[in-house]
Write a protein that holds these residues in place. Structure first.
Motif, mmCIF file in Angstrom:
data_model
loop_
_atom_site.group_PDB
_atom_site.id
_atom_site.type_symbol
_atom_site.label_atom_id
_atom_site.label_comp_id
_atom_site.label_asym_id
_atom_site.label_seq_id
_atom_site.Cartn_x
_atom_site.Cartn_y
_atom_site.Cartn_z
ATOM 1 N N LEU A 240 6.108 -131.536 -14.548
ATOM 2 C CA LEU A 240 4.798 -132.048 -14.952
ATOM 3 C C LEU A 240 4.988 -133.008 -16.125
ATOM 4 C CD1 LEU A 240 1.694 -132.020 -14.864
ATOM 5 C CD2 LEU A 240 1.742 -129.950 -16.274
ATOM 6 N N ILE A 241 4.631 -134.262 -15.933
ATOM 7 C CA ILE A 241 4.761 -135.264 -16.989
ATOM 8 C C ILE A 241 3.411 -135.411 -17.677
ATOM 9 C CG2 ILE A 241 5.310 -137.668 -17.517
ATOM 10 C CD1 ILE A 241 7.161 -137.694 -15.146
ATOM 11 N N ARG A 242 3.394 -135.163 -18.983
ATOM 12 C CA ARG A 242 2.123 -135.120 -19.703
ATOM 13 C C ARG A 242 2.001 -136.154 -20.822
ATOM 14 N NH1 ARG A 242 2.148 -130.118 -23.955
ATOM 15 N NH2 ARG A 242 4.307 -130.229 -24.646
ATOM 16 N N GLY A 243 3.013 -136.975 -21.032
ATOM 17 C CA GLY A 243 2.919 -137.962 -22.101
ATOM 18 C C GLY A 243 4.197 -138.767 -22.234
ATOM 19 N N TYR A 244 4.262 -139.520 -23.290
ATOM 20 C CA TYR A 244 5.440 -140.349 -23.523
ATOM 21 C C TYR A 244 5.587 -140.629 -25.013
ATOM 22 C CZ TYR A 244 1.718 -143.833 -23.663
ATOM 23 O OH TYR A 244 0.573 -144.511 -23.961
ATOM 24 N N LYS A 245 6.785 -140.932 -25.398
ATOM 25 C CA LYS A 245 7.094 -141.377 -26.751
ATOM 26 C C LYS A 245 8.124 -142.479 -26.615
ATOM 27 C CE LYS A 245 8.280 -139.803 -31.411
ATOM 28 N NZ LYS A 245 8.647 -138.638 -32.248
ATOM 29 N N GLY A 246 7.680 -143.706 -26.878
ATOM 30 C CA GLY A 246 8.565 -144.837 -26.623
ATOM 31 C C GLY A 246 8.813 -144.974 -25.131
ATOM 32 N N LYS A 247 10.094 -144.989 -24.749
ATOM 33 C CA LYS A 247 10.454 -145.126 -23.343
ATOM 34 C C LYS A 247 10.836 -143.802 -22.699
ATOM 35 C CE LYS A 247 11.978 -149.952 -23.697
ATOM 36 N NZ LYS A 247 13.086 -150.906 -23.441
ATOM 37 N N ARG A 248 10.525 -142.700 -23.371
ATOM 38 C CA ARG A 248 10.837 -141.385 -22.828
ATOM 39 C C ARG A 248 9.550 -140.633 -22.491
ATOM 40 N NH1 ARG A 248 16.125 -140.132 -23.104
ATOM 41 N NH2 ARG A 248 15.655 -137.975 -22.533
ATOM 42 N N PHE A 249 9.551 -140.028 -21.320
ATOM 43 C CA PHE A 249 8.401 -139.238 -20.905
ATOM 44 C C PHE A 249 8.524 -137.813 -21.458
ATOM 45 C CE2 PHE A 249 8.451 -142.343 -17.331
ATOM 46 C CZ PHE A 249 7.176 -142.859 -17.534
ATOM 47 N N GLN A 250 7.391 -137.249 -21.806
ATOM 48 C CA GLN A 250 7.342 -135.860 -22.255
ATOM 49 C C GLN A 250 7.060 -134.987 -21.038
ATOM 50 O OE1 GLN A 250 4.329 -136.138 -25.303
ATOM 51 N NE2 GLN A 250 5.858 -136.404 -26.896
ATOM 52 N N VAL A 251 7.883 -133.973 -20.868
ATOM 53 C CA VAL A 251 7.888 -133.193 -19.635
ATOM 54 C C VAL A 251 7.591 -131.722 -19.906
ATOM 55 C CG1 VAL A 251 9.334 -132.413 -17.707
ATOM 56 C CG2 VAL A 251 9.540 -134.754 -18.546
ATOM 57 N N ILE A 252 6.776 -131.136 -19.029
ATOM 58 C CA ILE A 252 6.683 -129.676 -18.950
ATOM 59 C C ILE A 252 7.514 -129.278 -17.739
ATOM 60 C CG2 ILE A 252 5.190 -127.696 -18.510
ATOM 61 C CD1 ILE A 252 2.973 -129.062 -19.980
ATOM 62 N N ASP A 253 8.678 -128.722 -17.997
ATOM 63 C CA ASP A 253 9.597 -128.311 -16.946
ATOM 64 C C ASP A 253 9.430 -126.807 -16.718
ATOM 65 O OD1 ASP A 253 11.680 -127.767 -15.239
ATOM 66 O OD2 ASP A 253 13.259 -128.095 -16.713
ATOM 67 N N PRO A 254 9.009 -126.378 -15.533
ATOM 68 C CA PRO A 254 8.827 -124.947 -15.277
ATOM 69 C C PRO A 254 10.079 -124.115 -15.525
ATOM 70 C CG PRO A 254 7.805 -126.230 -13.540
ATOM 71 C CD PRO A 254 8.593 -127.191 -14.381
ATOM 72 N N LEU A 255 11.259 -124.753 -15.466
ATOM 73 C CA LEU A 255 12.507 -124.043 -15.772
ATOM 74 C C LEU A 255 12.804 -124.024 -17.265
ATOM 75 C CD1 LEU A 255 14.845 -125.308 -12.897
ATOM 76 C CD2 LEU A 255 13.858 -123.026 -13.152
#
Length: 265
Positions: A204-219
């Motif tokens: 689940l991608i919920r945001g970004y900071k610069g060129k990196r996406f912030q991820v909610i990884d179920p693992l």
């Protein structure tokens, strides 16, 4: 702004939304009304806010770790369903998993559950839908593997049911740019990636900071992922698959119109 204009909503609602966002970003004091300020000052505040959003933005969602080995997609939508009161519990996760294609997490099933809970969804697929009645993966297993054939049929039926419920489908060679554009509109993206050795995994991608996406990884392993890596990992042996969940639920504007009509009476 375009969403409000497209739906013909009152300028007062747009003003209130601008005021709310500026206050949340600590760019406007709580006791100040944007209408009391010089329009050029307000426009400058909006421009600064947009510039900030282009560098950093996070959709507030509570992370949920999958309880079961293959329930990653289910865990992703749990973080969204929590917004409408669904409990983040393993028993709930298990029941939802059964609805989305256990032991898999079929995109049609995930979208269907979201739609049932009032969310609007758009499914991005490339190339065209991988499983059709004439697809080799169905015709070749029909006589030899009845279990796999039943699962492929389930994939198709869940997809069809989700479309009938309102899931929009876009056939497009999408990439990280499409994800960024949806995040700009406040829309989280559930993306299928390849972890290697043809192991598929939903994040689940919920945001970004610069060129990196912030991820909610179920693992719980992936915290951020850069755009180039995501473009590579999203090209799986089943094609590219993404479910975009729109920020506003289906009934959001209906309720607003009803309130406006009641006030007008």
């Amino acid at each position: 702004i375009w969403r409000y204009a497209l739906l013909g909503l009152s300028d007062v609602l747009l003003r209130d939304e601008i005021s709310r966002r500026l206050k949340l970003a600590n760019r406007l004091q709580d006791d100040v009304d944007v209408m009391s300020l010089d329009p050029y000052i307000v426009l400058k505040m909006i421009d600064d806010y947009i510039l900030h959003r282009r560098r950093y933005y996070t959709i507030r969602l509570r992370p949920y770790r999958q309880t079961f080995t293959m329930s990653c997609g289910t865990a992703c939508i749990m973080s969204l369903l929590e917004k409408v009161g669904v409990l983040l519990e393993s028993s709930v996760e298990f029941n939802i998993w059964k609805q989305v294609g256990m032991p898999y997490n079929f995109p049609g099933g995930l979208a269907k559950v979201l739609l049932q809970n009032g969310f609007s969804t758009r499914y991005y697929q490339f190339p065209a839908e991988p499983f059709t009645p004439d697809h080799k993966d169905i015709t070749t297993v029909k006589s030899g593997d009845e279990l796999m054939f039943c699962r492929l049929e389930k994939y198709l039926s869940l997809h069809k049911e989700a479309v009938e419920m309102g899931m929009e489908v876009t056939i497009k060679d999408w990439d990280s740019w499409d994800i960024m554009m949806n995040l700009h509109m406040g829309n989280p993206c559930i993306v299928c990636i390849d972890l290697g050795e043809e192991t598929l995994h939903w994040i689940l991608i919920r945001g970004y900071k610069g060129k990196r996406f912030q991820v909610i990884d179920p693992l719980g392993y992936i915290k951020t992922i850069d755009q180039q890596t995501l473009n590579v990992k999203s090209r799986t042996y089943m094609g590219k698959r993404m479910i975009v969940v729109e920020k506003f639920q289906q009934e959001f504007f209906t309720h607003i119109r009803m309130e406006m009509e009641s006030l007008a009476r």
